[in-house]
Write an enzyme that holds these catalytic residues in place. Structure first.
Site, PDB file in Angstrom:
ATOM      1  N   ARG A 253      -9.985 -11.546   2.246  1.00  0.00           N
ATOM      2  CA  ARG A 253     -11.014 -12.977   1.605  1.00  0.00           C
ATOM      3  C   ARG A 253     -10.191 -13.989   1.535  1.00  0.00           C
ATOM      4  NH1 ARG A 253     -11.516  -9.020  -3.768  1.00  0.00           N
ATOM      5  NH2 ARG A 253     -11.447  -7.687  -2.115  1.00  0.00           N
TER       6      ARG A 253
ATOM      7  N   LYS B 295       0.878  -1.054   0.020  1.00  0.00           N
ATOM      8  CA  LYS B 295      -0.054  -0.035  -0.266  1.00  0.00           C
ATOM      9  C   LYS B 295       0.859   1.267   0.005  1.00  0.00           C
ATOM     10  CE  LYS B 295      -3.777  -1.756   2.786  1.00  0.00           C
ATOM     11  NZ  LYS B 295      -4.926  -1.744   1.742  1.00  0.00           N
TER      12      LYS B 295
END
Ligand code: BES
Ligand code: MN
Ligand code: ZN
Length: 501
Positions: A347, A273
């Site tokens: 996920r 990120k």
């Protein structure tokens, strides 16, 4: 903080402050009218001078010399006809937070007559009062913790006392559970690793007599949880899979699984990120904190239902063994996953966690996760996203969840989104295009829940708030504890949701 109940007449109450509700119609009635009368019309004056108009959130402080109560704290609750019980948490929170900062430690709160369900009213007031006391400066040499009220007394009529007591106890448990989740999320990632989280869960389980099992990486490997272990591979901190069991109805075969994303720090991994705001990714375990805290509350509230709480905990770091874009992982249900973006890690841990929930015999699954920036783009900080494979289940959940101070809004989970998550080389890929990011994330998890009725809660925008509000510190909010507790209780009672008043 002690939460008490009294039916003494308001003008006779001994307290550092008496908290009174007013509405936008400026009508003073019942106990408020009686207090105004002994003060020679001081509350009416606050309206007449234009200081407040009774709008929601307006406040005024009036000193009451020579009365058993030393001050009156007036709070506007807005439109009387539209008033709902869930706003009482804000009402109490605002009062306790403001008065605490002024070092007032004995507070009496008038329970507004507008909420007919007194148990519910007391619960929301107690919850708000307890939640008002958490602050965010815990690592400062001198933390600026607001002074916590020693006693908060709920004032009602003699007929209401029993309901108020039951509600106060209920709300205190919910408020404390919310605070447990908030404090866990507040801790920096170096003090809240997966190992720390597991230890905290053990402490909490022990406190209230919950069964707990913490799977280490060896056990996870033996069960083939390659998707979860793919995420922890880049960190020297081992992953933990925390499983808490509450058996409230041994004769029932129904089992609700609550599954919370527990990424204790999300750097993005190899798909790293940008540095801006990366520190906020210590909150990426808010779903897990919420599930652990909910289990703690349920063990005390004892609804007649069976619930398992599952928290897959891991860091997401770009260490030498980290999973790389293009790598293929195999989840415990045998499905293969092409990792397109290592920042879509939530996920991946949830895939194995929901598959494990099924293995443990879950008959319904709710997962909660700070899953996608896309959900924050869609709903801001105003509501959590709800996605499902079972419309009736989602509807039932939302009806209950939206009577709490939290907000839930459904997003569609069309088959298109599942199509988008198919991989060329494997069964699934973990990231789709930029568009519909909340839904493609949910569609990925859906592939691992099978036929079990399931709801996914994307709490990326609601798990923490960037600004302080009058009733609560900035930072972690405790979402989704309030909604999960309320839903489990509604499900257990079989009566469906309590209405909003
Ligand atoms: N933890 C983040 C999502 C997030 C973003 C939470 C902002 C709170 C605030 C999650 O793991 C993530 O990085 N999601 C990616 C998914 C993408 C790579 C498919 C995202 O939303 O960009
Ligand atoms: Mn991520
Ligand atoms: Zn994440």
């Amino acid at each position: 903080m002690q939460i008490l109940v009294s039916s003494e007449a308001a003008p006779k109450i001994k307290a550092g402050a008496l908290v009174v509700p007013v509405f936008a119609d400026a009508k003073l009635d019942g106990a408020v009218k009686a207090v105004d009368a002994v003060l020679g019309g001081a509350i009416a004056d606050v309206f007449a001078s234009g200081e407040i108009a009774g709008k929601a959130g307006e406040t005024a402080l009036v000193h009451a010399k020579d009365h058993p109560f030393k001050r009156v704290f007036i709070i506007g609750l807005g439109d009387r006809a539209k008033f709902e019980a869930k706003s009482l948490a804000k009402y109490a929170g605002t009062a306790v937070r403001y008065l605490g900062k002024k070092k007032v430690t004995s507070i009496s709160i008038l329970v507004p007559a507008e909420v007919r369900d007194k148990r519910l009213a007391a619960s929301r007031i107690a919850e708000g009062a307890v939640e008002a006391t958490v602050d965010t400066t815990l690592y400062r040499s001198e933390p600026d913790k607001p002074v916590e009220a020693e006693t908060v007394t709920l004032l009602g009529t003699a007929n209401d006392v029993n309901a108020l007591r039951a509600g106060a106890r209920h709300g205190q448990v919910v408020g404390e559970a919310v605070n447990i989740a908030r404090r866990m999320a507040l801790l920096p990632a170096n003090d809240m690793t997966p190992t720390h989280m597991a230890a905290r869960a053990r402490d909490l389980a022990k406190q209230v007599g919950l069964k707990i099992d913490v799977l280490d990486e060896k056990r996870m490997k033996a069960m083939g949880m390659g998707s979860l272990l793919g995420v922890s591979a880049g960190s020297s901190q081992p992953a933990k899979l925390i499983v808490m069991t509450y058996t409230g109805n041994p004769r029932s075969s129904e089992k609700l699984a609550l599954v919370g994303k527990g990424i204790t720090f999300d750097s993005g991994g190899i798909s790293i990120k940008p540095a801006t705001d990366m520190h906020e990714m210590k909150y990426d375990m808010s779903g897990a904190a919420g599930v652990i805290a909910t289990m703690w509350a349920l063990a005390q509230l004892k609804p007649r239902i069976n619930v398992i709480g599952i928290a897959p905990a891991s860091e997401n770091l770009p260490g030498p063994d980290a999973v790389k874009p293009g790598d293929i992982l195999r989840a415990m249900n045998g499905k293969t996953i092409e990792v397109i973006n290592t920042d879509a890690e939530g996920r991946l841990v949830l895939a194995d966690a929901v598959a494990y929930a099924n293995k443990l015999g879950a008959t319904k699954i709710i997962d909660a996760a700070t899953l996608t920036g896309a959900c924050v783009v869609a709903l801001g900080h105003a509501a959590s996203g709800v996605m499902t494979n079972d419309e009736a289940f989602a509807k039932q959940f939302m009806t209950v969840a939206n009577t709490t101070p939290e907000r839930y809004w459904q997003l569609p989970l069309y088959d298109d989104f599942s199509q988008e998550m198919k991989s060329e080389i494997a069964d699934l890929k973990n990231a789709g295009s930029r568009w519909g990011g909340a839904e493609t994330g949910a569609a990925f998890i859906k592939a691992f829940v099978g036929e079990t009725p399931w709801i996914h809660l994307d709490i990326a925008g609601t798990a923490y708030l960037p600004n302080e509000s009058p009733h609560m510190a900035k930072g972690p909010t405790g979402t989704p504890v309030r909604a999960l507790v309320a839903y489990v209780e509604a499900l257990a009672s079989g009566k469906g949701p309590r209405n909003g008043r």
